[in-house]
Write an enzyme that holds these catalytic residues in place. Structure first.
Site, PDB file in Angstrom:
ATOM      1  CB  ALA A   7      30.192  46.449  37.537  1.00 37.23           C
ATOM      2  CB  CYS A  25      36.965  32.070  42.193  1.00 38.09           C
ATOM      3  SG  CYS A  25      37.793  33.082  43.721  1.00 38.09           S
TER       4      CYS A  25
END
EC number: 1.2.1.70
Length: 537
Positions: A277, A135
């Site tokens: 999740a 990221c």
């Protein structure tokens, strides 16, 4: 160098000329074939068709000869590369150099890393490659036969993949070479280059690069060893310094940011929603617990991952909602954390406008905290009056709070980084002499075997017992080993003595000349030949 470059240019010209001639002749041959098929049987036409076929065959022969000539020119131009060994390079961008809008266009999903490696190593001047895409960064590590050509090919590949013009990319890219590139990777693995200094998740991501490369067979010996040494450096830094103590992660910073934006009196009563999740999502739940949160709704494609989190974390109520109920769950939440691998936004302006307003007690604004790259929430969601969007670039506000203490610890970590860097550089330097060592041993053993055979023939097979023959063979081997010991010692470059790399390479060149080993050029020619032949297929 100029002469070599000219040779390569001439080779390229030979290819182009041959292709032009072949194309023209083929076109002519096709025209003759069409005339003949049309039923014109005059001898002149038939002769012209035969001539066209013959011309086409000649053109193919010329093209083949030109290809051979071009390959020979490439072999000659190997001198371009012999002046310096292949370069290790890193080309990339990170949260420090480029906005998330650019990083998300270049992001490569983990399951696509093997394909990216395959595409990169098919480039003419790239031998090895690895991709580290998270990221906060997108970095490509390569071993390049030529620095300038290799860099250009990688940048062009990145431009083609992302749709961003190369000129615009270069404004945000960083490019590091050899020891600088290696040090950068070691610092990345240790968490020293992270937005959140000392965060631990990056080490797991570096490990995943190695696993992915090994499973696909895409990592070469240089990149593989460099990443493994980077893992060692990352582990040592975390074990031997306190850089990770109290360090925040991206997930914990996201939780901290959300709580900073909520009214202090309502932090613990805010309705929390997590979408995704995975590893990052699991860490969000962990840090919500640490802040006193008692309940979180988790939206995920399947229930299994949510059950696993629920089993591990008993101190919080976790409510599962399927992906089909995502917008209904968002309508009931004050804070929405998103952490999925979706390549398209899950929330757009239209979605946000359709959600009900938030109570004034919660500030009247629904918070979207997006820690995904590519982003899960469109930036335009912030245009909606009752919504605010924060992405990974907005976490700097949290990070600055406890940065000074970790910067001091980072200075301690640099000592470890330098030690591991020296170990890797010594290993890589030792590779320079391996081909010469092998060739020299092979050369000496051929002479030993030949002279031994002559000796045994003179003595006669019947005059020797098996024990005597074995003793003579051991004697010849021992003499060769004793004679080679000195020269081979001067080819050592493993960091265990004071000999410099230049001295070792000078010894290697001397042995190559004295024994006509010519290992360097043979290796370079082999690499270039493989690249040329691959490009022709």
């Amino acid at each position: 160098m100029m002469a070599s470059t000219t040779s390569a240019t001439a080779a390229g010209g030979a290819f182009a000329a041959a292709k032009t001639r072949a194309g023209s002749s083929a076109a002519g041959g096709g025209a003759c074939a069409r005339v003949a098929a049309g039923g014109r049987r005059r001898s002149g036409v038939v002769v012209r068709c035969d001539a066209g076929v013959e011309a086409q065959a000649q053109a193919q022969a010329v093209a083949k000869a030109a290809s051979v000539a071009a390959l020979e020119q490439f072999k000659i131009s190997a001198d371009r590369y012999m002046k310096e060994r292949s370069s290790i390079a890193v080309i990339g961008l990170s949260v420090h150099t480029a906005p998330v809008e650019m990083r998300e266009k270049l992001a490569v999903a983990e399951e696509l890393w093997p394909r990216a490696i395959s595409e990169l190593t098919s480039l003419n001047h790239i031998e090895e490659a690895a991709v580290l895409s998270t990221c906060n960064r997108m970095e490509i590590y390569v071993v390049a036969l030529s620095w300038n050509r290799g860099i250009r090919e990688v940048v062009d590949w990145m431009s083609k993949k992302s749709g961003i013009p190369a000129s615009e990319l270069r404004e945000h890219l960083f490019m590091l070479r050899d020891s600088d590139a290696t040090r950068h990777l070691f610092e990345v693995s240790a968490g020293l280059d992270s937005l959140v200094l000392g965060e631990g998740q990056i080490l797991a991501q570096v490990k995943q690069v190695v696993r992915s490369g090994q499973n696909s067979g895409g990592l070469g010996k240089n990149i593989d060893r460099m990443f493994k040494d980077a893992i060692t450096a990352g582990k040592r830094v975390r074990c031997e310094t306190n850089i990770s103590s109290g360090a925040v992660s991206v997930s914990s910073a996201a939780v901290e940011l959300a709580l900073m934006k909520l009214p202090k009196s309502e932090c613990l009563s805010a309705r929390m929603l997590l979408i995704g999740a995975g590893k990052m999502g699991k860490l969000v739940v962990k840090h919500l617990i640490a802040k006193g949160c008692k309940k979180v709704v988790v939206v995920n494609r399947s229930v299994e991952r949510v059950d696993a989190i629920r089993e591990e974390m008993k101190d919080i109520e976790i409510v599962y909602r399927p992906l089909t109920e995502m917008y209904e769950a968002a309508a009931e939440a004050d804070v929405v954390f998103t952490s999925t691998a979706s390549e398209t936004p899950l929330f757009t302006k239209e979605h946000a406008e359709a959600l009900p307003a938030i109570s004034d007690a919660m500030g009247g604004v629904r918070l979207f905290v997006d820690i995904s790259v590519p982003r899960n929430v469109s930036a335009c969601v912030s245009e909606v009056g009752h919504a605010r969007v924060y992405n990974v670039d907005d976490l700097k506000e949290v990070v600055e709070a406890n940065k000074e203490d970790r910067l001091r610890k980072a200075m301690e970590a640099q000592t470890i980084i330098t030690q591991e860097l020296k170990r890797f550089e010594a290993w890589r330097d030792s590779l320079e002499t391996v081909p010469t060592i092998k060739k020299l041993r092979s050369y000496a053993d051929r002479i030993r075997a030949s002279e031994l055979e002559k000796c045994l023939q003179k003595i006669g097979e019947d005059a020797l017992t098996k024990k005597m023959r074995r003793s003579i063979e051991e004697l010849s081997t021992g003499i060769v080993n004793k004679l080679l010991h000195g020269p081979l010692q001067h080819l050592r470059c493993d960091g265990s003595d004071s000999r410099t790399l230049d001295e070792t390479l000078e010894n290697m060149h001397a042995l190559n000349r004295m024994f006509s080993l010519d290992t360097e050029k043979a290796i370079i020619e082999q690499k270039i030949k493989a690249k040329v032949e691959k490009s022709q297929n």
